[in-house]
Design a protein around this motif. Structure first.
Motif, short mmCIF file in Angstrom:
data_model
loop_
_atom_site.label_atom_id
_atom_site.label_comp_id
_atom_site.label_asym_id
_atom_site.label_seq_id
_atom_site.Cartn_x
_atom_site.Cartn_y
_atom_site.Cartn_z
N LEU A 1 0.85 -1.19 0.00
CA LEU A 1 0.00 0.00 0.00
C LEU A 1 0.88 1.24 0.00
O LEU A 1 1.71 1.42 0.89
CB LEU A 1 -0.91 0.03 1.23
N ALA A 2 0.72 2.08 -1.01
CA ALA A 2 1.39 3.38 -1.06
C ALA A 2 0.37 4.46 -0.73
O ALA A 2 -0.68 4.53 -1.36
CB ALA A 2 2.00 3.62 -2.44
N SER A 3 0.67 5.28 0.26
CA SER A 3 -0.28 6.29 0.73
C SER A 3 0.37 7.67 0.70
O SER A 3 1.54 7.83 1.10
CB SER A 3 -0.74 5.96 2.15
N PHE A 4 -0.41 8.66 0.28
CA PHE A 4 0.09 10.04 0.21
C PHE A 4 -0.82 11.02 0.96
O PHE A 4 -0.47 12.19 1.10
CB PHE A 4 0.23 10.47 -1.25
N GLN A 5 -1.95 10.52 1.46
CA GLN A 5 -2.88 11.33 2.23
C GLN A 5 -3.41 10.50 3.40
O GLN A 5 -3.40 9.28 3.36
CB GLN A 5 -4.06 11.81 1.36
N GLU A 6 -3.87 11.19 4.43
CA GLU A 6 -4.40 10.52 5.62
C GLU A 6 -3.43 9.47 6.14
O GLU A 6 -3.81 8.37 6.54
CB GLU A 6 -5.77 9.89 5.33
N ASN A 7 -2.16 9.84 6.16
CA ASN A 7 -1.13 8.88 6.57
C ASN A 7 -1.23 8.51 8.05
O ASN A 7 -0.96 7.37 8.42
CB ASN A 7 0.25 9.44 6.26
N VAL B 1 -1.28 4.64 9.58
CA VAL B 1 -0.36 4.17 10.60
C VAL B 1 -1.11 3.64 11.81
O VAL B 1 -0.81 2.57 12.34
CB VAL B 1 0.60 5.30 11.02
N ILE B 2 -2.12 4.37 12.26
CA ILE B 2 -2.88 3.96 13.44
C ILE B 2 -3.65 2.67 13.17
O ILE B 2 -3.71 1.77 14.04
CB ILE B 2 -3.83 5.09 13.90
N VAL C 1 3.76 7.23 2.78
CA VAL C 1 3.85 6.06 3.64
C VAL C 1 3.72 4.82 2.76
O VAL C 1 2.86 4.77 1.88
CB VAL C 1 2.74 6.05 4.72
N PHE C 2 4.59 3.86 2.99
CA PHE C 2 4.53 2.60 2.26
C PHE C 2 4.39 1.47 3.26
O PHE C 2 5.18 1.36 4.20
CB PHE C 2 5.79 2.40 1.42
N ILE C 3 3.36 0.63 3.09
CA ILE C 3 3.10 -0.50 3.98
C ILE C 3 3.15 -1.77 3.15
O ILE C 3 2.52 -1.86 2.09
CB ILE C 3 1.73 -0.37 4.67
N THR C 4 3.88 -2.76 3.64
CA THR C 4 4.00 -4.02 2.92
C THR C 4 3.85 -5.20 3.87
O THR C 4 4.25 -5.13 5.03
CB THR C 4 5.35 -4.13 2.18
N SER C 5 3.26 -6.27 3.36
CA SER C 5 3.13 -7.50 4.13
C SER C 5 4.20 -8.52 3.75
O SER C 5 4.05 -9.71 4.01
CB SER C 5 1.74 -8.11 3.90
N ASP C 6 5.28 -8.05 3.12
CA ASP C 6 6.38 -8.92 2.74
C ASP C 6 7.12 -9.39 4.00
O ASP C 6 7.79 -8.60 4.67
CB ASP C 6 7.33 -8.16 1.81
#
Length: 290
Positions: A156-162, A166-167, A267-272
């Protein structure tokens, strides 16, 4: 976007399991580290708390017969100082063979106050290693099974409501949260971490040691935390979080008000899982176990 994306995102971590009758119980050192606070009893409220002498007695059963508690835990390797309970447990745990490790896990589950929940927590830690403990209804018969885990990676790449992303990730944590954050001034994210701490999760935090965190940073006194400079003479500029050794949150986004409300951030989130292991290892370089 609501929570739909998050439920779908997290769902892949549980994976599709298929039983394997013959398998090698290869538990990674990162998973063993996550088992340490369960063995010492420093995490949650269902695990038996073991003093130093009790830890020595425990590991004497599993090959360390020469260990003696003498005004402190046995020295490790060439160290001249006495180790902490966590350091001793990690050192001994890393040396156990598969059979010894299986037996020790069964013992700490038996000593817990909630067997079903203890088995659930153990399996959650070990699932990415392809290992599962199965117990009968009376909890007297236990067997280990290998499982094939669906390792499809979700990013998931996020640029708003980061802040919300995170929460939401923090709320999903069940075992541990490791945070390396250059600047941490966001009290809302801090409160999300505090809630998880109160639930009994292992939370460790590293921040940059500077004037910004000293004057504007959130109060981290209730957490296991450390303020550090850069290891190469510069600054500690990391911005990452590892959840349950399964999710990684990283990117340009500091956990600060400026990052949320003023700056252009990502923000970048990964399940790797392999990335989560790599980041966990890097975190331990910044903050060794005490």
């Amino acid at each position: 976007m609501g929570n739909l994306w998050w439920n779908q995102f997290l769902g892949v971590n549980l994976g599709a399991e298929n039983n394997i009758t013959n398998f090698n119980m290869a538990i990674t050192n990162v998973s063993k580290e996550n088992l340490c606070p369960l063995i010492t009893g420093d995490q949650g409220n269902i695990w038996k708390y073991r003093k130093g002498k009790e830890l020595v007695t425990l590991f004497q059963k599993y090959g360390f017969r020469d260990d003696v508690y003498n005004d402190g835990l046995p020295q490790l390797n060439s160290s001249t100082s006495k180790p902490s309970r966590t350091q001793y447990t990690k050192d001994r745990l890393f040396q156990l063979n598969d059979g010894q490790l299986r037996a020790l896990i069964i013992e700490i589950i038996h000593d817990s106050t909630d067997t079903d929940k203890a088995i659930e927590e153990i399996n959650y830690i070990l699932q990415q290693d392809g290992v599962k403990l199965i117990c009968g209804d009376n909890h007297e018969e236990a067997k280990w099974e290998g499982v094939i885990v669906d390792r499809q990676i979700q990013n998931l790449a996020s640029f708003q409501e980061n802040e919300k992303k995170v929460i939401d990730a923090i709320k999903s944590a069940r075992v541990s949260i490791l945070v390396a954050m250059a600047w941490f001034t966001n009290s809302i994210i801090k409160e999300a971490l505090e809630q998880k701490r109160l639930e009994g999760l292992r939370i460790e935090i590293v921040v940059f040691k500077d004037g910004v965190n000293a004057t504007c940073g959130v109060d981290l006194s209730s957490f296991d935390h450390k303020e550090i400079r850069g290891t190469r003479g510069g600054i500690m500029h990391n911005k990452f979080c590892v959840i349950d050794t399964q999710l990684v949150i990283t990117g340009s986004y500091n956990w600060s008000a400026n990052a949320e409300y003023r700056n252009d951030e990502n923000v970048f989130i990964t399940s790797d899982h392999e990335s989560a292991v790599d980041y966990s290892i890097e975190f331990r370089k910044l903050k060794p176990l005490l």
